[in-house]
Design a protein around this motif. Structure first.
Motif, PDB file in Angstrom:
ATOM      1  N   ALA A  10       0.853  -1.174   0.112  1.00 61.88           N
ATOM      2  CA  ALA A  10      -0.015  -0.012  -0.026  1.00 61.88           C
ATOM      3  C   ALA A  10       0.801   1.386  -0.157  1.00 61.88           C
ATOM      4  CB  ALA A  10      -0.861  -0.056   1.189  1.00 61.88           C
ATOM      5  N   SER A  11       2.025   1.254   0.635  1.00 69.14           N
ATOM      6  CA  SER A  11       2.879   2.241   0.641  1.00 69.14           C
ATOM      7  C   SER A  11       3.934   2.383  -0.503  1.00 69.14           C
ATOM      8  CB  SER A  11       3.721   2.302   1.862  1.00 69.14           C
ATOM      9  OG  SER A  11       4.721   1.265   1.648  1.00 69.14           O
ATOM     10  N   GLY A  12       3.572   1.714  -1.691  1.00 71.69           N
ATOM     11  CA  GLY A  12       4.448   1.624  -2.937  1.00 71.69           C
ATOM     12  C   GLY A  12       6.068   1.614  -2.416  1.00 71.69           C
ATOM     13  N   THR A  13       6.224   0.614  -1.545  1.00 71.36           N
ATOM     14  CA  THR A  13       7.832   0.334  -1.280  1.00 71.36           C
ATOM     15  C   THR A  13       8.435  -0.596  -2.274  1.00 71.36           C
ATOM     16  OG1 THR A  13       6.961   0.008   0.966  1.00 71.36           O
ATOM     17  CG2 THR A  13       9.100  -0.914   0.410  1.00 71.36           C
ATOM     18  N   TRP A  14       7.553  -1.223  -3.075  1.00 67.56           N
ATOM     19  CA  TRP A  14       8.276  -1.857  -4.349  1.00 67.56           C
ATOM     20  C   TRP A  14       7.432  -2.179  -5.431  1.00 67.56           C
ATOM     21  CZ3 TRP A  14       7.874  -5.482  -0.004  1.00 67.56           C
ATOM     22  CH2 TRP A  14       6.729  -6.578  -0.173  1.00 67.56           C
ATOM     23  N   GLU A  15       8.116  -2.424  -6.338  1.00 69.58           N
ATOM     24  CA  GLU A  15       7.124  -3.161  -7.471  1.00 69.58           C
ATOM     25  C   GLU A  15       7.795  -4.278  -8.076  1.00 69.58           C
ATOM     26  OE1 GLU A  15       7.738  -0.929 -11.642  1.00 69.58           O
ATOM     27  OE2 GLU A  15       8.401   0.374 -10.367  1.00 69.58           O
ATOM     28  N   LEU A  16       6.823  -5.506  -8.655  1.00 74.06           N
ATOM     29  CA  LEU A  16       7.515  -6.608  -8.982  1.00 74.06           C
ATOM     30  C   LEU A  16       7.622  -6.485 -10.370  1.00 74.06           C
ATOM     31  CD1 LEU A  16       7.804  -9.510  -8.155  1.00 74.06           C
ATOM     32  CD2 LEU A  16       5.476  -9.754  -8.915  1.00 74.06           C
ATOM     33  N   VAL A  17       9.201  -6.706 -10.759  1.00 72.62           N
ATOM     34  CA  VAL A  17       9.869  -6.599 -12.108  1.00 72.62           C
ATOM     35  C   VAL A  17      10.781  -8.023 -12.297  1.00 72.62           C
ATOM     36  CG1 VAL A  17       9.791  -4.143 -11.942  1.00 72.62           C
ATOM     37  CG2 VAL A  17      12.045  -5.176 -11.280  1.00 72.62           C
ATOM     38  N   PRO A  18      10.765  -8.338 -13.490  1.00 73.14           N
ATOM     39  CA  PRO A  18      11.833  -9.337 -13.675  1.00 73.14           C
ATOM     40  C   PRO A  18      13.206  -8.798 -13.659  1.00 73.14           C
ATOM     41  CG  PRO A  18      10.545  -8.844 -15.773  1.00 73.14           C
ATOM     42  CD  PRO A  18       9.972  -7.770 -14.767  1.00 73.14           C
ATOM     43  N   LEU A  19      14.105  -9.620 -12.926  1.00 70.67           N
ATOM     44  CA  LEU A  19      15.472  -9.448 -12.917  1.00 70.67           C
ATOM     45  C   LEU A  19      16.094  -9.016 -14.026  1.00 70.67           C
ATOM     46  CD1 LEU A  19      17.682  -8.950 -10.473  1.00 70.67           C
ATOM     47  CD2 LEU A  19      18.318 -11.354 -10.795  1.00 70.67           C
ATOM     48  N   PRO A  20      16.629  -7.784 -14.064  1.00 70.21           N
ATOM     49  CA  PRO A  20      17.700  -7.539 -15.295  1.00 70.21           C
ATOM     50  C   PRO A  20      18.744  -8.481 -15.477  1.00 70.21           C
ATOM     51  CG  PRO A  20      16.926  -5.569 -14.296  1.00 70.21           C
ATOM     52  CD  PRO A  20      16.632  -6.674 -13.420  1.00 70.21           C
ATOM     53  N   ALA A  21      19.338  -8.682 -16.743  1.00 67.59           N
ATOM     54  CA  ALA A  21      20.454  -9.402 -16.888  1.00 67.59           C
ATOM     55  C   ALA A  21      21.541  -8.834 -16.029  1.00 67.59           C
ATOM     56  CB  ALA A  21      20.865  -9.592 -18.305  1.00 67.59           C
ATOM     57  N   GLY A  22      22.420  -9.413 -15.489  1.00 63.61           N
ATOM     58  CA  GLY A  22      23.615  -8.818 -14.907  1.00 63.61           C
ATOM     59  C   GLY A  22      23.521  -8.223 -13.523  1.00 63.61           C
ATOM     60  N   LYS A  23      22.229  -8.110 -13.034  1.00 58.99           N
ATOM     61  CA  LYS A  23      21.904  -7.641 -11.840  1.00 58.99           C
ATOM     62  C   LYS A  23      21.769  -8.921 -10.634  1.00 58.99           C
ATOM     63  CE  LYS A  23      21.293  -3.323 -12.982  1.00 58.99           C
ATOM     64  NZ  LYS A  23      22.203  -2.248 -12.375  1.00 58.99           N
ATOM     65  N   SER A  24      21.983  -8.586  -9.524  1.00 65.72           N
ATOM     66  CA  SER A  24      21.846  -9.691  -8.315  1.00 65.72           C
ATOM     67  C   SER A  24      20.705  -9.144  -7.314  1.00 65.72           C
ATOM     68  CB  SER A  24      23.024  -9.754  -7.530  1.00 65.72           C
ATOM     69  OG  SER A  24      23.561  -8.709  -7.209  1.00 65.72           O
ATOM     70  N   THR A  25      19.999 -10.035  -6.682  1.00 72.49           N
ATOM     71  CA  THR A  25      19.030  -9.662  -5.677  1.00 72.49           C
ATOM     72  C   THR A  25      19.798  -9.649  -4.011  1.00 72.49           C
ATOM     73  OG1 THR A  25      18.359 -11.958  -5.271  1.00 72.49           O
ATOM     74  CG2 THR A  25      17.246 -10.757  -7.152  1.00 72.49           C
ATOM     75  N   VAL A  26      19.235  -8.706  -3.310  1.00 74.27           N
ATOM     76  CA  VAL A  26      19.172  -8.987  -2.231  1.00 74.27           C
ATOM     77  C   VAL A  26      18.135  -9.692  -1.297  1.00 74.27           C
ATOM     78  CG1 VAL A  26      19.313  -7.697   0.113  1.00 74.27           C
ATOM     79  CG2 VAL A  26      20.357  -6.670  -1.923  1.00 74.27           C
ATOM     80  N   GLY A  27      18.576 -10.678  -0.664  1.00 77.12           N
ATOM     81  CA  GLY A  27      17.469 -11.563   0.037  1.00 77.12           C
ATOM     82  C   GLY A  27      16.787 -10.906   1.086  1.00 77.12           C
ATOM     83  N   CYS A  28      15.874 -11.530   1.625  1.00 75.15           N
ATOM     84  CA  CYS A  28      14.917 -11.117   2.714  1.00 75.15           C
ATOM     85  C   CYS A  28      14.626 -12.178   3.645  1.00 75.15           C
ATOM     86  CB  CYS A  28      13.831 -10.350   2.332  1.00 75.15           C
ATOM     87  SG  CYS A  28      12.590 -10.793   1.179  1.00 75.15           S
ATOM     88  N   ARG A  29      14.042 -11.889   4.729  1.00 72.08           N
ATOM     89  CA  ARG A  29      13.470 -12.817   5.703  1.00 72.08           C
ATOM     90  C   ARG A  29      12.754 -12.338   6.705  1.00 72.08           C
ATOM     91  NH1 ARG A  29      17.851 -14.563  10.239  1.00 72.08           N
ATOM     92  NH2 ARG A  29      15.768 -14.929  11.371  1.00 72.08           N
ATOM     93  N   TRP A  30      11.834 -13.068   7.409  1.00 69.68           N
ATOM     94  CA  TRP A  30      10.976 -12.405   8.347  1.00 69.68           C
ATOM     95  C   TRP A  30      11.591 -12.577   9.776  1.00 69.68           C
ATOM     96  CZ3 TRP A  30       6.937 -10.076   6.891  1.00 69.68           C
ATOM     97  CH2 TRP A  30       6.330 -10.348   5.655  1.00 69.68           C
ATOM     98  N   ILE A  31      11.341 -11.345  10.502  1.00 73.95           N
ATOM     99  CA  ILE A  31      11.621 -11.191  12.017  1.00 73.95           C
ATOM    100  C   ILE A  31      10.343 -11.299  12.698  1.00 73.95           C
ATOM    101  CG2 ILE A  31      12.906  -9.932  13.813  1.00 73.95           C
ATOM    102  CD1 ILE A  31      14.673 -11.150  11.559  1.00 73.95           C
ATOM    103  N   TYR A  32      10.222 -12.088  13.871  1.00 72.59           N
ATOM    104  CA  TYR A  32       9.039 -12.427  14.589  1.00 72.59           C
ATOM    105  C   TYR A  32       9.340 -11.725  15.888  1.00 72.59           C
ATOM    106  CZ  TYR A  32       7.728 -15.485  10.653  1.00 72.59           C
ATOM    107  OH  TYR A  32       7.594 -16.172   9.468  1.00 72.59           O
ATOM    108  N   ALA A  33       8.141 -11.046  16.385  1.00 71.31           N
ATOM    109  CA  ALA A  33       8.277 -10.566  17.832  1.00 71.31           C
ATOM    110  C   ALA A  33       7.051 -10.372  18.527  1.00 71.31           C
ATOM    111  CB  ALA A  33       8.666  -9.059  17.902  1.00 71.31           C
ATOM    112  N   VAL A  34       7.072 -10.841  19.886  1.00 74.46           N
ATOM    113  CA  VAL A  34       5.787 -11.018  20.585  1.00 74.46           C
ATOM    114  C   VAL A  34       5.747  -9.762  21.301  1.00 74.46           C
ATOM    115  CG1 VAL A  34       4.673 -12.201  22.476  1.00 74.46           C
ATOM    116  CG2 VAL A  34       6.024 -13.565  20.842  1.00 74.46           C
TER     117      VAL A  34
END
Length: 97
Positions: A10-34
């Motif tokens: 909703a905040s427009g943080t990202w848009e889904l796009v194909p990965l361009p040739a020669g580019k790499s990705t940063v991974g992500c993970r979930w962090i949980y808190a109570v």
């Protein structure tokens, strides 16, 4: 996790796009808190999606910093700022389109 993904979308943080040739990705993970109230009772469960910045490679992108971090205990908070760099992040685990 659904609330977090919805807020990021909703905040427009990202848009889904194909990965361009020669580019790499940063991974992500979930962090949980109570979150607990002053009486020690469970108030709510919280999930945060964070980038795996520790996967950066020395000499390639090791000194790059892509976002600021703030510690706030509210439902959702986003720092407003535009990145000059192109950053490609993997889709969140459990939410792959």
């Amino acid at each position: 996790m659904i609330d977090e993904v919805f807020a990021l979308h909703a905040s427009g943080t990202w848009e889904l796009v194909p990965l361009p040739a020669g580019k790499s990705t940063v991974g992500c993970r979930w962090i949980y808190a109570v979150k607990v109230d002053p009486d020690g009772q469970v108030d709510r469960l919280k999930a945060l999606l964070v980038a795996k910045g520790y996967n950066q490679i020395f000499g390639l992108d090791y000194s790059d910093t892509f976002s600021l971090v703030a510690k706030l205990d509210i439902k959702n908070a986003f720092l407003h700022g535009d990145l000059e760099e192109e950053v490609y992040m993997e889709q969140p685990p459990g939410f792959v389109a």
